[in-house]
Scaffold this motif. Structure first.
Motif, mmCIF file in Angstrom:
data_model
loop_
_atom_site.group_PDB
_atom_site.id
_atom_site.type_symbol
_atom_site.label_atom_id
_atom_site.label_comp_id
_atom_site.label_asym_id
_atom_site.label_seq_id
_atom_site.Cartn_x
_atom_site.Cartn_y
_atom_site.Cartn_z
ATOM 1 N N GLN A 1 2.456 11.503 -7.520
ATOM 2 C CA GLN A 1 2.673 12.807 -6.902
ATOM 3 C C GLN A 1 2.432 12.843 -5.392
ATOM 4 N N SER A 2 3.132 11.933 -4.724
ATOM 5 C CA SER A 2 3.116 11.972 -3.263
ATOM 6 C C SER A 2 4.456 11.438 -2.779
ATOM 7 N N LYS A 3 4.683 11.503 -1.470
ATOM 8 C CA LYS A 3 5.959 11.012 -0.932
ATOM 9 C C LYS A 3 5.823 9.534 -0.587
ATOM 10 N N HIS A 4 6.700 8.737 -1.216
ATOM 11 C CA HIS A 4 6.550 7.283 -1.098
ATOM 12 C C HIS A 4 7.549 6.620 -0.159
ATOM 13 N N ASN B 1 0.827 -1.213 0.000
ATOM 14 C CA ASN B 1 0.000 0.000 0.000
ATOM 15 C C ASN B 1 0.862 1.265 0.000
ATOM 16 N N LYS B 2 2.179 1.090 0.156
ATOM 17 C CA LYS B 2 3.060 2.266 0.109
ATOM 18 C C LYS B 2 3.190 2.803 -1.327
ATOM 19 N N VAL B 3 2.641 2.077 -2.299
ATOM 20 C CA VAL B 3 2.621 2.639 -3.665
ATOM 21 C C VAL B 3 1.731 3.887 -3.699
ATOM 22 N N TYR B 4 0.834 4.015 -2.740
ATOM 23 C CA TYR B 4 -0.030 5.207 -2.682
ATOM 24 C C TYR B 4 0.680 6.384 -2.000
ATOM 25 N N GLY B 5 1.961 6.135 -1.603
ATOM 26 C CA GLY B 5 2.714 7.189 -0.938
ATOM 27 C C GLY B 5 1.976 7.699 0.289
ATOM 28 N N ASP B 6 2.178 8.988 0.579
ATOM 29 C CA ASP B 6 1.475 9.528 1.757
ATOM 30 C C ASP B 6 0.168 10.225 1.359
ATOM 31 N N LEU B 7 -0.288 9.978 0.129
ATOM 32 C CA LEU B 7 -1.535 10.616 -0.332
ATOM 33 C C LEU B 7 -2.753 10.267 0.553
ATOM 34 N N PRO B 8 -2.830 9.033 1.108
ATOM 35 C CA PRO B 8 -3.962 8.769 2.003
ATOM 36 C C PRO B 8 -4.038 9.757 3.171
ATOM 37 N N ASN B 9 -2.905 10.396 3.511
ATOM 38 C CA ASN B 9 -2.940 11.358 4.620
ATOM 39 C C ASN B 9 -3.666 12.651 4.258
ATOM 40 N N ALA C 1 8.871 3.846 -3.675
ATOM 41 C CA ALA C 1 9.176 4.135 -5.081
ATOM 42 C C ALA C 1 9.699 2.887 -5.797
ATOM 43 N N SER C 2 10.545 2.100 -5.133
ATOM 44 C CA SER C 2 11.049 0.883 -5.806
ATOM 45 C C SER C 2 9.916 -0.130 -5.989
ATOM 46 N N LYS C 3 8.969 -0.130 -5.048
ATOM 47 C CA LYS C 3 7.826 -1.041 -5.193
ATOM 48 C C LYS C 3 6.870 -0.550 -6.290
ATOM 49 N N VAL C 4 6.734 0.776 -6.433
ATOM 50 C CA VAL C 4 5.924 1.315 -7.540
ATOM 51 C C VAL C 4 6.518 0.860 -8.865
ATOM 52 N N VAL D 1 7.495 9.104 20.778
ATOM 53 C CA VAL D 1 8.378 10.040 20.090
ATOM 54 C C VAL D 1 7.467 10.953 19.267
ATOM 55 N N GLU D 2 7.610 12.249 19.470
ATOM 56 C CA GLU D 2 6.673 13.196 18.841
ATOM 57 C C GLU D 2 6.683 13.096 17.309
ATOM 58 N N GLU D 3 7.895 12.928 16.751
ATOM 59 C CA GLU D 3 8.018 12.984 15.285
ATOM 60 C C GLU D 3 7.547 11.669 14.639
ATOM 61 N N ASN D 4 6.653 11.806 13.664
ATOM 62 C CA ASN D 4 6.178 10.590 12.994
ATOM 63 C C ASN D 4 7.222 10.085 11.993
ATOM 64 N N ARG D 5 7.077 8.825 11.594
ATOM 65 C CA ARG D 5 7.958 8.290 10.554
ATOM 66 C C ARG D 5 7.641 9.003 9.241
ATOM 67 N N ILE D 6 8.678 9.259 8.445
ATOM 68 C CA ILE D 6 8.480 10.025 7.204
ATOM 69 C C ILE D 6 7.479 9.304 6.301
ATOM 70 N N GLY D 7 6.429 10.025 5.922
ATOM 71 C CA GLY D 7 5.462 9.477 4.964
ATOM 72 C C GLY D 7 4.556 8.393 5.535
ATOM 73 N N ASP D 8 4.599 8.184 6.843
ATOM 74 C CA ASP D 8 3.792 7.118 7.455
ATOM 75 C C ASP D 8 2.289 7.429 7.320
ATOM 76 N N HIS D 9 1.504 6.405 7.079
ATOM 77 C CA HIS D 9 0.060 6.627 6.970
ATOM 78 C C HIS D 9 -0.553 6.922 8.348
ATOM 79 N N ILE D 10 -1.472 7.892 8.372
ATOM 80 C CA ILE D 10 -2.172 8.182 9.636
ATOM 81 C C ILE D 10 -3.336 7.200 9.792
ATOM 82 N N CYS D 11 -4.035 6.995 8.717
ATOM 83 C CA CYS D 11 -5.124 6.006 8.743
ATOM 84 C C CYS D 11 -5.144 5.302 7.392
ATOM 85 N N TYR D 12 -5.007 4.006 7.424
ATOM 86 C CA TYR D 12 -5.087 3.249 6.169
ATOM 87 C C TYR D 12 -5.778 1.919 6.432
#
Ligand SMILES: NC(=O)c1ccc[n+]([C@@H]2O[C@H](COP(=O)([O-])OP(=O)(O)OC[C@H]3O[C@@H](n4cnc5c(N)ncnc54)[C@H](O)[C@@H]3O)[C@@H](O)[C@H]2O)c1
Length: 351
Positions: free
Chosen positions: A172-175, A134-142, A180-183, A303-314
């Protein structure tokens, strides 16, 4: 005896599918070189699972081969001409990829191309089933409007009542480099389907899980969380208040879908494969479910900082899978899956 080829056969999905097809009377050839232990260190080692398969399955042959080895893959597929190729070998971590971009891309994208071309040359009629993500959708679900509930985030948009469908944009989102390699591989698998009319499919996994995962912090959410719980070790939550939601599917239900596709293949298909809304949970909800099962309190830090591009709800919309394969459904509830993972870690920790 029908022969099938499974890559990543010592990993969670590869090993489950190996056992599944072996039980149905197939001769299974597995390809795995334990690269997971290189990606993640000794905690990610999958030799224990390889040994179980070799010791328990009469009609299983392990090949210590790297899918990046183009010549080796071409020769193997030429020799076997398998009735299906189930491709589950990968560098599977979103977060790990940035530190090892060459290994990540060579394994995920180029390794997939090696297998596709070998299939086209020597057994183009055989279904090619690729474990995408599902990471092919990048962070667009956010970007979907969300509402905050007591223990989780939830979609606040009626278009996503059943979750995310295959129509969602991958562009056009951050993957992450992994996404990106999976896309690249996902598109290539689709292209071999469309361009060469081959029976290919991409399964865009949510959280695939089960008792045979070698879960580590960087990959295998539930497996690792449960391991921490049992060992009394601190689990780190990264951002989103621990309310980030993932959908979890037992590897056996993944294997059942792969078999359904194998029996009635289609060309260039794409499916979102996850536990769906019913098997979704936030990290906080997972803690509660695991604590109930193990009887142990979950230690954790925030840890306050989220993982880069991590989905908030998927969570995956399973409508298309069920429509195309009405005989398939989720058979393992989230609590049942958690209980199996708890049992499996308790068993493995004895040694
Ligand atoms: N587990 C999940 O939550 C999840 C979610 C979405 C997608 N997926 C995808 O499903 C597939 C299977 O995931 P998994 O959880 O079973 O992973 P896993 O790490 O448990 O298994 C992958 C196996 O492939 C092997 N491998 C890696 N690179 C290799 C190479 N170059 N040559 C030969 N073998 C190699 C590893 O040693 C490992 O045993 C992957 O493609 C992954 O991206 C998994």
């Amino acid at each position: 005896m029908k022969v099938i080829l499974i890559t990543g056969s010592s990993g969670l999905i590869g090993s489950e599918v190996t056992v599944f097809f072996h039980r149905l009377g197939f001769f299974v050839h597995g390809v795995d070189n334990n690269l997971r232990s290189v990606f993640f260190g000794p905690q990610g080692d999958t030799r224990w699972r390889q040994k179980q398969l070799v010791d328990s399955l009469e009609f299983f042959h392990h090949h210590e081969l790297d899918i990046r080895d183009r010549q080796g893959i071409l020769e193997l597929v030429k020799k076997l001409r398998p009735a299906a190729i189930i491709h589950a070998a990968a560098q599977p971590s979103h977060d790990r990829a940035a530190a090892i971009p060459f290994d990540d891309f060579d394994t995920n994208a180029v390794g997939t191309l090696n297998l596709l071309e070998a299939t086209r040359l020597y057994c183009p009629e055989s279904p090619f089933i690729y474990m995408s993500t599902n990471k092919v959708y990048g962070d667009l679900p956010n970007s979907i409007h969300l509402k905050e509930l007591e223990t989780r985030w939830e979609y606040d948009d009626s278009n996503y009542l059943n979750g995310i469908s295959e129509a969602f944009s991958i562009d056009q989102s951050k993957h992450s480099l992994f996404g990106a390699s999976k896309v690249a591989a996902d598109i290539m698998v689709q292209e071999y389907g469309r361009y060469f009319n081959m029976p290919t499919c991409c399964l865009r996994g949510g959280c695939l899980t089960g008792p045979n995962h070698s879960g580590v912090e960087l990959h295998g959410f539930l497996s690792y969380l449960i391991k921490c719980n049992l060992e009394g070790r601190e689990y780190s939550i990264f951002g989103y208040k621990g309310k980030q939601v993932r959908d979890n599917i037992h590897s056996e239900d993944v294997a059942r879908f792969i078999h359904a596709f194998f029996m009635t293949p289609r060309c260039a298909e794409v499916y979102n494969l996850g536990g769906g809304k019913d098997n979704s949970c936030s990290i906080l909800e997972a803690f509660a479910l695991v604590e109930k099962c193990s009887g142990k309190p979950q230690q954790y830090s925030y840890v306050e900082e989220n993982r880069i591009g991590d989905h908030i709800c998927y969570y995956s919309d399973l409508t298309k899978m069920k429509k195309h394969y009405p005989g398939w459904n989720i058979t393992k509830s989230l609590s049942q899956t958690i209980s199996e993972i708890v049992d499996s870690w308790q068993e493995r920790m004895k040694f």
